[in-house]
Design an enzyme around this catalytic site. Structure first.
Site, PDB file in Angstrom:
ATOM      1  N   CYS A 139      -5.810  -9.513   3.094  1.00  0.00           N
ATOM      2  CA  CYS A 139      -6.860  -8.638   3.634  1.00  0.00           C
ATOM      3  C   CYS A 139      -8.118  -9.357   4.124  1.00  0.00           C
ATOM      4  O   CYS A 139      -8.474  -9.233   5.295  1.00  0.00           O
ATOM      5  CB  CYS A 139      -7.235  -7.587   2.598  1.00  0.00           C
ATOM      6  SG  CYS A 139      -5.894  -6.409   2.328  1.00  0.00           S
TER       7      CYS A 139
ATOM      8  N   GLU B  23      -4.322  -5.936  -5.070  1.00  0.00           N
ATOM      9  CA  GLU B  23      -3.005  -6.370  -5.549  1.00  0.00           C
ATOM     10  C   GLU B  23      -3.173  -6.977  -6.933  1.00  0.00           C
ATOM     11  O   GLU B  23      -4.167  -7.643  -7.212  1.00  0.00           O
ATOM     12  CB  GLU B  23      -2.400  -7.386  -4.575  1.00  0.00           C
ATOM     13  CG  GLU B  23      -1.937  -6.719  -3.303  1.00  0.00           C
ATOM     14  CD  GLU B  23      -1.366  -7.686  -2.286  1.00  0.00           C
ATOM     15  OE1 GLU B  23      -0.967  -8.798  -2.656  1.00  0.00           O
ATOM     16  OE2 GLU B  23      -1.345  -7.322  -1.101  1.00  0.00           O
TER      17      GLU B  23
ATOM     18  N   LYS C  41      -8.010 -11.538   7.473  1.00  0.00           N
ATOM     19  CA  LYS C  41      -7.751 -10.782   8.713  1.00  0.00           C
ATOM     20  C   LYS C  41      -8.838  -9.727   8.965  1.00  0.00           C
ATOM     21  O   LYS C  41      -9.194  -9.447  10.099  1.00  0.00           O
ATOM     22  CB  LYS C  41      -6.351 -10.162   8.697  1.00  0.00           C
ATOM     23  CG  LYS C  41      -6.223  -8.875   7.924  1.00  0.00           C
ATOM     24  CD  LYS C  41      -4.857  -8.227   8.131  1.00  0.00           C
ATOM     25  CE  LYS C  41      -4.658  -7.032   7.217  1.00  0.00           C
ATOM     26  NZ  LYS C  41      -5.554  -5.913   7.433  1.00  0.00           N
TER      27      LYS C  41
ATOM     28  N   LYS D 152      15.088  -3.064   2.362  1.00  0.00           N
ATOM     29  CA  LYS D 152      14.062  -2.627   1.408  1.00  0.00           C
ATOM     30  C   LYS D 152      14.380  -1.230   0.871  1.00  0.00           C
ATOM     31  O   LYS D 152      14.325  -0.975  -0.331  1.00  0.00           O
ATOM     32  CB  LYS D 152      12.709  -2.619   2.146  1.00  0.00           C
ATOM     33  CG  LYS D 152      11.505  -2.536   1.252  1.00  0.00           C
ATOM     34  CD  LYS D 152      10.206  -2.583   2.053  1.00  0.00           C
ATOM     35  CE  LYS D 152       9.576  -3.938   2.080  1.00  0.00           C
ATOM     36  NZ  LYS D 152       8.217  -3.970   2.622  1.00  0.00           N
TER      37      LYS D 152
ATOM     38  N   VAL E 286       0.827  -1.216   0.000  1.00  0.00           N
ATOM     39  CA  VAL E 286       0.000   0.000   0.000  1.00  0.00           C
ATOM     40  C   VAL E 286       0.857   1.259   0.000  1.00  0.00           C
ATOM     41  O   VAL E 286       0.648   2.173  -0.805  1.00  0.00           O
ATOM     42  CB  VAL E 286      -0.967  -0.020   1.212  1.00  0.00           C
ATOM     43  CG1 VAL E 286      -1.604   1.341   1.429  1.00  0.00           C
ATOM     44  CG2 VAL E 286      -2.044  -1.069   0.989  1.00  0.00           C
TER      45      VAL E 286
HETATM   46  P1  NAD Z   1       3.123  -4.636   4.036  1.00  0.00           P
HETATM   47  O1  NAD Z   1       3.429  -5.637   5.085  1.00  0.00           O
HETATM   48  O2  NAD Z   1       3.357  -4.958   2.598  1.00  0.00           O
HETATM   49  O3  NAD Z   1       3.933  -3.289   4.347  1.00  0.00           O
HETATM   50  C1  NAD Z   1       4.053  -2.716   5.603  1.00  0.00           C
HETATM   51  C2  NAD Z   1       5.417  -2.013   5.668  1.00  0.00           C
HETATM   52  O4  NAD Z   1       5.471  -1.234   6.875  1.00  0.00           O
HETATM   53  C3  NAD Z   1       6.597  -2.982   5.738  1.00  0.00           C
HETATM   54  O5  NAD Z   1       7.522  -2.674   4.709  1.00  0.00           O
HETATM   55  C4  NAD Z   1       7.217  -2.717   7.116  1.00  0.00           C
HETATM   56  O6  NAD Z   1       8.600  -2.889   7.148  1.00  0.00           O
HETATM   57  C5  NAD Z   1       6.806  -1.277   7.346  1.00  0.00           C
HETATM   58  N1  NAD Z   1       6.850  -0.841   8.752  1.00  0.00           N
HETATM   59  C6  NAD Z   1       6.515  -1.533   9.861  1.00  0.00           C
HETATM   60  N2  NAD Z   1       6.685  -0.761  10.952  1.00  0.00           N
HETATM   61  C7  NAD Z   1       7.117   0.448  10.520  1.00  0.00           C
HETATM   62  C8  NAD Z   1       7.461   1.669  11.173  1.00  0.00           C
HETATM   63  N3  NAD Z   1       7.383   1.778  12.508  1.00  0.00           N
HETATM   64  N4  NAD Z   1       7.852   2.710  10.424  1.00  0.00           N
HETATM   65  C9  NAD Z   1       7.937   2.602   9.072  1.00  0.00           C
HETATM   66  N5  NAD Z   1       7.642   1.474   8.409  1.00  0.00           N
HETATM   67  C10 NAD Z   1       7.230   0.409   9.133  1.00  0.00           C
HETATM   68  O7  NAD Z   1       1.599  -4.239   4.280  1.00  0.00           O
HETATM   69  P2  NAD Z   1       0.509  -3.793   3.171  1.00  0.00           P
HETATM   70  O8  NAD Z   1       0.001  -4.978   2.452  1.00  0.00           O
HETATM   71  O9  NAD Z   1       1.048  -2.633   2.417  1.00  0.00           O
HETATM   72  O10 NAD Z   1      -0.678  -3.303   4.117  1.00  0.00           O
HETATM   73  C11 NAD Z   1      -0.604  -2.096   4.846  1.00  0.00           C
HETATM   74  C12 NAD Z   1      -1.990  -1.769   5.388  1.00  0.00           C
HETATM   75  O11 NAD Z   1      -2.884  -1.505   4.295  1.00  0.00           O
HETATM   76  C13 NAD Z   1      -2.646  -2.902   6.178  1.00  0.00           C
HETATM   77  O12 NAD Z   1      -3.397  -2.350   7.223  1.00  0.00           O
HETATM   78  C14 NAD Z   1      -3.561  -3.561   5.170  1.00  0.00           C
HETATM   79  O13 NAD Z   1      -4.650  -4.206   5.770  1.00  0.00           O
HETATM   80  C15 NAD Z   1      -4.025  -2.366   4.362  1.00  0.00           C
HETATM   81  N6  NAD Z   1      -4.439  -2.709   2.997  1.00  0.00           N
HETATM   82  C16 NAD Z   1      -3.707  -3.588   2.263  1.00  0.00           C
HETATM   83  C17 NAD Z   1      -4.093  -3.881   0.966  1.00  0.00           C
HETATM   84  C18 NAD Z   1      -3.319  -4.872   0.138  1.00  0.00           C
HETATM   85  O14 NAD Z   1      -3.846  -5.317  -0.893  1.00  0.00           O
HETATM   86  N7  NAD Z   1      -2.104  -5.256   0.523  1.00  0.00           N
HETATM   87  C19 NAD Z   1      -5.228  -3.268   0.420  1.00  0.00           C
HETATM   88  C20 NAD Z   1      -5.940  -2.347   1.183  1.00  0.00           C
HETATM   89  C21 NAD Z   1      -5.533  -2.085   2.482  1.00  0.00           C
END
Ligand code: NAD
Length: 435
Positions: free
Chosen positions: A261, A156, A264, A36, A12
């Site tokens: 998603c 995604e 969870k 990363k 995201v």
């Molecule tokens: P992800 O795990 O791909 O990315 C999260 C990132 O945050 C990781 O790179 C991690 O290292 C970083 N991180 C963790 N702690 C941190 C901190 N303190 N400071 C800075 N960076 C930090 O997760 P994602 O799939 O991108 O999902 C993120 C959010 O968006 C979730 O709540 C998810 O439910 C929501 N979401 C995801 C999607 C999807 O399709 N993946 C779609 C809609 C909403």
């Protein structure tokens, strides 16, 4: 041009940050994962998402987009701070908010001017206020700021397309000033803006995902009944979908929902409901149906073969859906270990996710970039993901490659008449068996 810092450079954060840069803002994507960020600075993209690599490189070259682990400086140099960290399922089934809390703390420590803090992570209702309280407490309460909820709806596999052409932007805020800053940020996307209070915006995200999961479990229940009574669920879904009140999307029977998603978020919503004393029976049933559905493929394999010890299966698809390398809650993670447990051998195909899959399966299975190589000599073809390569399979060639002409299709890709024409033994979901 707005100055934006994005906390969390995952699916995201990286996509949204890149798209905000593409529409003319200056964006700093931050992460605590040093590897990363080092890779991103070199132009190495940590995830597969169509179109993302080009857009990252173009905007980095223009100077609109940069990457850092110096999160404090990025916050101080920005007027809008997006939170896009993970909110994975805790052992209790609730959303784990520890990453969101940690980011809120860092923002509080670096609040040097008025900022709009925007939550894009999927979070339980009340988290906006929780983030506000953490920042307020840590910052000492002398610096004005606002918290906004702007949930993410990208899918995604088509995330760039979904963001650049977003169907709607939900902006939940308690201050009109903050809401209009985030509304203005979205103007170039030319999308429908829905403004609300914080809590409603947070609920919109969970309600949307839970509704889509409900559609999937509903059609899977119908499919299971169809199998028993001899109806064809694809025809049933087609007939239902012609009713504009129902719509045809998300009515594909299969092996249940997976991914990072829906599992969870349905679980978190159940907890949100129970935290206010409400027993959300419908969503509980949706989750139960999904659990049953996930075991359908293995059950069908065992029904066909009986003993599967030393049988070889070509598994087509490892990621949870096409066009992504995301393995989180992918059906393959349940199907493959179960088959291995019974002594079967696995030849797995995926066009994109093999490197990610290796982190889960190691050398317990064989990996193939070519779908026909995976099928060659296998006792059956097991379709797990409806990727383009699988949809375009030449059934004559499939039959030639396989030891037995058996296809077990968890995604209902092929027409029953086509399967019959090619003399395949074809098992799918909610449709008559072709023998
Ligand atoms: P992800 O795990 O791909 O990315 C999260 C990132 O945050 C990781 O790179 C991690 O290292 C970083 N991180 C963790 N702690 C941190 C901190 N303190 N400071 C800075 N960076 C930090 O997760 P994602 O799939 O991108 O999902 C993120 C959010 O968006 C979730 O709540 C998810 O439910 C929501 N979401 C995801 C999607 C999807 O399709 N993946 C779609 C809609 C909403």
């Amino acid at each position: 041009m707005k100055r934006i810092a994005v906390m969390g450079t995952g699916y995201v954060g990286l996509v949204s940050g890149t798209c905000f840069a593409e529409i003319g803002n200056r964006v700093i994507c931050c992460d605590i994962d040093e590897q990363k960020i080092t890779n991103l600075k070199k132009g190495i993209i940590p995830i597969y998402e169509p179109g993302l690599e080009d857009l990252v490189k173009q905007n980095a070259a223009k100077g609109n987009l940069s990457f850092t682990t110096d999160i404090a400086a990025a916050i101080q140099e920005s007027d809008i701070v997006y939170i896009a960290v993970g909110t994975p399922m805790a052992e209790t089934g609730e959303a784990n908010l520890s990453y969101v809390d940690a980011v809120a703390k860092t923002i509080g420590e670096n609040l040097n001017s008025y900022k709009v803090v925007v939550n894009k992570s999927t979070v339980p209702v009340g988290t906006g206020k929780r983030v506000y309280n953490i920042i307020h407490e840590i910052s000492g309460g002398n610096q004005e700021f606002d918290v906004v909820s702007n949930p993410e709806f990208l899918r995604e596999g088509s995330a760039i397309e979904d963001t650049m052409n977003m169907e709607r932007a939900v902006i939940g805020a308690s201050s009109e000033k903050a809401a209009s800053i985030i509304e203005e940020l979205h103007t170039p996307f030319n999308t429908i803006i829905l403004k609300s209070d914080l809590e409603s915006a947070e609920m919109i995200k969970y309600a949307s995902n839970a509704f889509l999961a409900t559609k999937i479990s509903f059609i899977n229940d119908i499919a299971n009944i169809c199998e028993e009574i001899g109806a064809d669920v694809t025809k049933v879904a087609e007939g239902m979908g012609l009713d504009s009140r129902i719509g045809k999307k998300f009515l594909n029977a299969g092996i249940g929902y997976g991914g990072s998603c829906f599992p969870k978020d349905t679980s978190a919503l159940l907890h949100i409901a129970s935290s206010v004393g409400y027993d959300f029976k419908l969503i509980r049933a949706v989750m139960e149906t999904n659990d049953i559905q996930k075991s359908k493929v293995v059950k069908k394999i065992i029904d066909v073969f009986g003993d599967i010890e030393d049988k070889t299966f070509a598994i087509l698809g490892l990621a949870f859906k096409p066009n992504t390398d995301d393995m989180r809650d992918a059906p393959s993670l349940e199907i493959i270990p179960e088959l291995l447990k019974h002594g079967a051998k696995i030849k797995a195909f995926d066009a994109i996710a093999i490197e990610e899959a290796k982190k889960h399966f190691g050398d317990t299975i064989d990996y193939y970039n070519d779908v026909y190589d995976a099928l060659s000599g296998a006792d059956a073809c097991i379709i797990v993901t409806d990727s383009a390569e699988v949809k375009e399979l030449d059934l004559t060639k499939v039959k030639e490659c396989l030891e037995n002409p058996i296809v077990i299709d968890g995604r209902n890709i092929f027409d029953l008449n086509e399967a019959k024409k090619h003399s395949l033994i074809y098992h799918s979901i909610g449709r008559p068996i072709v023998k």
